[in-house]
Design a protein around this motif. Structure first.
Motif, short mmCIF file in Angstrom:
data_model
loop_
_atom_site.label_atom_id
_atom_site.label_comp_id
_atom_site.label_asym_id
_atom_site.label_seq_id
_atom_site.Cartn_x
_atom_site.Cartn_y
_atom_site.Cartn_z
N GLU A 1 34.86 44.55 33.68
CA GLU A 1 35.32 43.23 34.10
C GLU A 1 34.56 42.87 35.37
O GLU A 1 34.67 43.55 36.37
CB GLU A 1 36.82 43.25 34.38
CG GLU A 1 37.35 41.91 34.77
CD GLU A 1 38.87 41.93 34.94
OE1 GLU A 1 39.39 40.93 35.42
OE2 GLU A 1 39.49 42.93 34.62
N ILE A 2 33.76 41.84 35.30
CA ILE A 2 32.96 41.43 36.44
C ILE A 2 33.73 40.36 37.20
O ILE A 2 34.10 39.33 36.64
CB ILE A 2 31.59 40.89 35.98
CG1 ILE A 2 30.84 42.01 35.26
CG2 ILE A 2 30.80 40.37 37.16
CD1 ILE A 2 29.57 41.59 34.62
N LEU A 3 33.97 40.62 38.47
CA LEU A 3 34.70 39.67 39.30
C LEU A 3 33.76 39.07 40.33
O LEU A 3 32.92 39.76 40.90
CB LEU A 3 35.85 40.37 40.03
CG LEU A 3 36.92 40.99 39.15
CD1 LEU A 3 37.94 41.71 40.00
CD2 LEU A 3 37.61 39.93 38.33
N ALA A 4 33.92 37.79 40.57
CA ALA A 4 33.17 37.10 41.61
C ALA A 4 34.14 36.17 42.31
O ALA A 4 35.13 35.73 41.74
CB ALA A 4 32.02 36.31 41.00
N ARG A 5 33.86 35.88 43.54
CA ARG A 5 34.71 34.97 44.30
C ARG A 5 34.77 33.63 43.60
O ARG A 5 33.77 33.12 43.11
CB ARG A 5 34.10 34.80 45.70
CG ARG A 5 35.08 34.37 46.73
CD ARG A 5 35.90 35.57 47.04
NE ARG A 5 36.56 35.54 48.31
CZ ARG A 5 37.81 35.93 48.41
NH1 ARG A 5 38.48 36.29 47.35
NH2 ARG A 5 38.38 35.99 49.56
N ALA A 6 35.95 33.06 43.52
CA ALA A 6 36.11 31.74 42.91
C ALA A 6 35.38 30.69 43.77
O ALA A 6 35.28 30.84 44.99
CB ALA A 6 37.58 31.38 42.80
N PRO A 7 34.87 29.63 43.17
CA PRO A 7 34.19 28.59 43.93
C PRO A 7 35.14 27.86 44.89
O PRO A 7 36.36 27.96 44.77
CB PRO A 7 33.64 27.64 42.86
CG PRO A 7 34.40 27.95 41.63
CD PRO A 7 34.90 29.34 41.73
N CYS B 1 44.27 38.08 34.53
CA CYS B 1 43.16 37.15 34.35
C CYS B 1 43.64 36.06 33.39
O CYS B 1 44.08 36.35 32.29
CB CYS B 1 41.96 37.89 33.79
SG CYS B 1 40.50 36.84 33.58
N ASN C 1 39.61 35.25 42.46
CA ASN C 1 38.30 35.58 41.89
C ASN C 1 38.17 35.01 40.51
O ASN C 1 39.17 34.76 39.82
CB ASN C 1 38.10 37.10 41.80
CG ASN C 1 37.79 37.73 43.14
OD1 ASN C 1 37.68 37.06 44.15
ND2 ASN C 1 37.66 39.03 43.13
N LEU C 2 36.93 34.86 40.06
CA LEU C 2 36.65 34.57 38.67
C LEU C 2 36.78 35.86 37.89
O LEU C 2 36.59 36.95 38.43
CB LEU C 2 35.22 34.04 38.51
CG LEU C 2 34.88 32.73 39.21
CD1 LEU C 2 33.40 32.44 39.08
CD2 LEU C 2 35.72 31.60 38.64
N CYS C 3 37.12 35.78 36.63
CA CYS C 3 37.20 37.00 35.81
C CYS C 3 36.75 36.71 34.39
O CYS C 3 36.53 35.59 34.04
CB CYS C 3 38.62 37.57 35.82
SG CYS C 3 39.91 36.41 35.34
#
Length: 112
Positions: A40-46, A86, A110-112
């Protein structure tokens, strides 16, 4: 006699070293990549996703609202324990996640 004993010890040592050699080579081989379903790749939400928390006496609830103009998958991140689930959030949609006050801390969305 000494030469014969030394030769015997040397042969035994060589056999031991040869036996150990392949074991080290096997450890240097990288492990295979995990299945894509397990990663599961997480990135900070915009910045167009608003995140906030309301603290009660016993629990706290974090919210995330999608103001980006399109749907996306979001997850509320908590310190010191499990994160929120998610979830797909449409434009102007809001999700929430409730946890105990202590020792948890809202760490964002975060984005998921």
């Amino acid at each position: 006699m000494k030469k014969m004993i030394m030769a015997s010890i040397g042969a035994g040592l060589s056999a031991t070293l040869l036996h150990v050699g392949p074991a080290f080579a096997a450890q240097d081989t990288p492990s295979p990549a995990p299945d894509s379903e397990q990663v599961e790749i997480l990135a900070r939400a915009p910045d167009c996703v608003a995140g906030w928390v309301n603290r009660g006496t016993i629990t706290q609830t974090a919210y995330a609202q999608n103001q980006c103009g399109h749907g996306m998958r979001l997850k509320i991140i908590w310190a010191y324990g499990a994160d929120g689930t998610c979830s797909w959030v449409e434009h102007q949609g809001t999700i929430g996640s409730r946890v105990a006050i202590e020792p948890r801390r809202f760490d964002g969305v975060n984005l998921c």
